[in-house]
Write an enzyme that holds these catalytic residues in place. Structure first.
Site, mmCIF file in Angstrom:
data_model
loop_
_atom_site.group_PDB
_atom_site.id
_atom_site.type_symbol
_atom_site.label_atom_id
_atom_site.label_comp_id
_atom_site.label_asym_id
_atom_site.label_seq_id
_atom_site.Cartn_x
_atom_site.Cartn_y
_atom_site.Cartn_z
ATOM 1 N N ASP A 158 19.094 62.353 19.001
ATOM 2 C CA ASP A 158 17.798 62.783 18.853
ATOM 3 C C ASP A 158 16.966 62.270 20.032
ATOM 4 O O ASP A 158 17.184 61.505 20.662
ATOM 5 C CB ASP A 158 17.166 62.160 17.524
ATOM 6 C CG ASP A 158 15.681 62.801 16.847
ATOM 7 O OD1 ASP A 158 15.059 63.089 17.591
ATOM 8 O OD2 ASP A 158 15.934 63.026 15.677
ATOM 9 N N HIS A 160 16.986 66.480 17.597
ATOM 10 C CA HIS A 160 15.545 66.518 16.995
ATOM 11 C C HIS A 160 15.385 67.640 15.939
ATOM 12 O O HIS A 160 14.819 67.403 15.057
ATOM 13 C CB HIS A 160 14.599 66.590 18.057
ATOM 14 C CG HIS A 160 12.957 66.225 17.566
ATOM 15 N ND1 HIS A 160 12.951 65.305 17.076
ATOM 16 C CD2 HIS A 160 12.196 66.753 17.634
ATOM 17 C CE1 HIS A 160 11.629 64.897 16.801
ATOM 18 N NE2 HIS A 160 11.179 66.143 17.345
ATOM 19 N N SER A 213 9.151 65.360 12.759
ATOM 20 C CA SER A 213 8.520 64.845 14.058
ATOM 21 C C SER A 213 6.796 64.235 13.929
ATOM 22 O O SER A 213 6.603 63.515 13.172
ATOM 23 C CB SER A 213 8.539 65.898 15.164
ATOM 24 O OG SER A 213 8.335 65.658 16.302
#
Length: 328
Positions: A270, A297, A128
């Site tokens: 995601d 995610h 991320s």
């Protein structure tokens, strides 16, 4: 009498095994690294091996905690992993100086951590925001890195903003959108109802595809420890309010400059646009792309076996000189 006499003699100290120094005292792999000349950031080494991996956690403002599942997969493959809480996060110092919370300074922090740990020809796994940070780091310090994993991140915040709006239309019912928009107009971001709407409609669908009461403990712990000051300053209130200093970040044009072997790893579900992650892979000249079919995610949890099988295979192939990039 001889025995009695012997018992009364002074006890001899055990022979020293060497002078104790800060470097020789065992700490379970924990180590503090100096950054910016006055702060300390926390690191932890787990495992031993030729393949050395520095983990860059997400956020910004979160901590390493949710990545602790890496313990179960990389060390047993003979890999040496390094957790690291970025400044202001987790076990690291948390200064009140808000001028510190920007990407440029964090890039220099990563380089100081690399030097402090003595890493060379090592691997980076960014997740991320940690992927954004890894991209920026490689843009300047690529010569030190042997391979990189860009996990669960697109190459621009504008793209992320657009996809968040798409997810809101897709995942919120008309009634939930109306309630959300009403709370949004009042800036009621800390109310239980606002949190509930995010958790039920977004987080359990695209962050981690499990009911909230089944979220892994390291993940819930990381949420509890998040530094909201950093998160808001750099990102914003949440996924739908990207107002921080990252809002104009865009790396698409610089992706071709990353020449080291790269794995773009994401999830079909995601919160980052899967098509954008595929585009990312096409623009990286020496890369492979894999989207976990059941992953979001946090594919490291909700599609765990595929996530780690793909990741460890990539690291091994690069290290053995057997890596082959996807056709572009």
């Amino acid at each position: 009498m001889t025995a009695l006499f012997a018992c009364k003699q002074p006890q001899q100290a055990a022979p020293a095994s060497g002078e104790a120094t800060a470097d020789s005292i065992k700490t379970g792999g924990n180590r503090l690294i100096s950054v910016d000349g006055k702060y300390k950031v926390w690191t932890k080494k787990v495992g031993n091996g030729k393949i050395k991996v520095l983990l860059l956690h997400g956020g910004p403002g979160f901590s390493h905690d949710y990545m602790e599942c890496f313990d179960d997969f990389l060390p047993k493959e003979g890999m040496e992993i390094y957790y690291y809480d970025q400044l202001g996060c987790g076990n690291s110092d948390a200064p009140s100086d808000t001028s510190l919370w920007n990407t440029k300074r964090y890039v220099e922090e990563v380089e100081q951590v690399r030097k402090g740990l003595g890493l060379e020809d090592f691997y980076i796994v960014g997740h991320s925001w940690g992927t954004l940070l890894a991209m920026e780091y490689l843009d300047k310090y690529q010569s030190h890195v042997k391979g990189v994993v860009f996990s669960n991140m697109t190459a621009s915040i504008g793209d992320y903003i657009d996809y968040s709006a798409t997810l809101k239309r897709k995942l919120f019912t008309a009634r939930d959108r109306a309630i959300y928009d009403s709370l949004d107009r009042r800036k009621a971001y800390t109310t239980p109802k606002y949190t509930e709407l995010l958790m039920d409609n977004l987080y359990t669908k695209v962050i981690c595809r499990l009911p909230m009461d089944q979220w892994p403990e390291p993940l819930t712990r990381a949420f509890k420890k998040a530094n909201q000051t950093i998160y808001v300053q750099m990102q914003g209130v949440d996924e739908f309010h990207v107002t921080g200093n990252l809002k104009d970040w865009d790396f698409w044009s610089r992706l071709p400059g990353i020449k080291v072997p790269a794995l773009v790893l994401g999830g079909v579900y995601d919160e980052m646009n899967p098509e954008s992650m595929k585009k990312e892979g096409r623009l990286l000249p020496n890369s492979r792309t894999y989207l976990c079919p059941e992953g979001s995610h946090m594919a490291m949890y909700d599609d765990q076996q595929r996530y780690f099988s793909t990741l460890t295979t990539f690291l091994k192939e690069v290290d053995e000189g057997k890596f082959k990039a996807d056709a572009k």
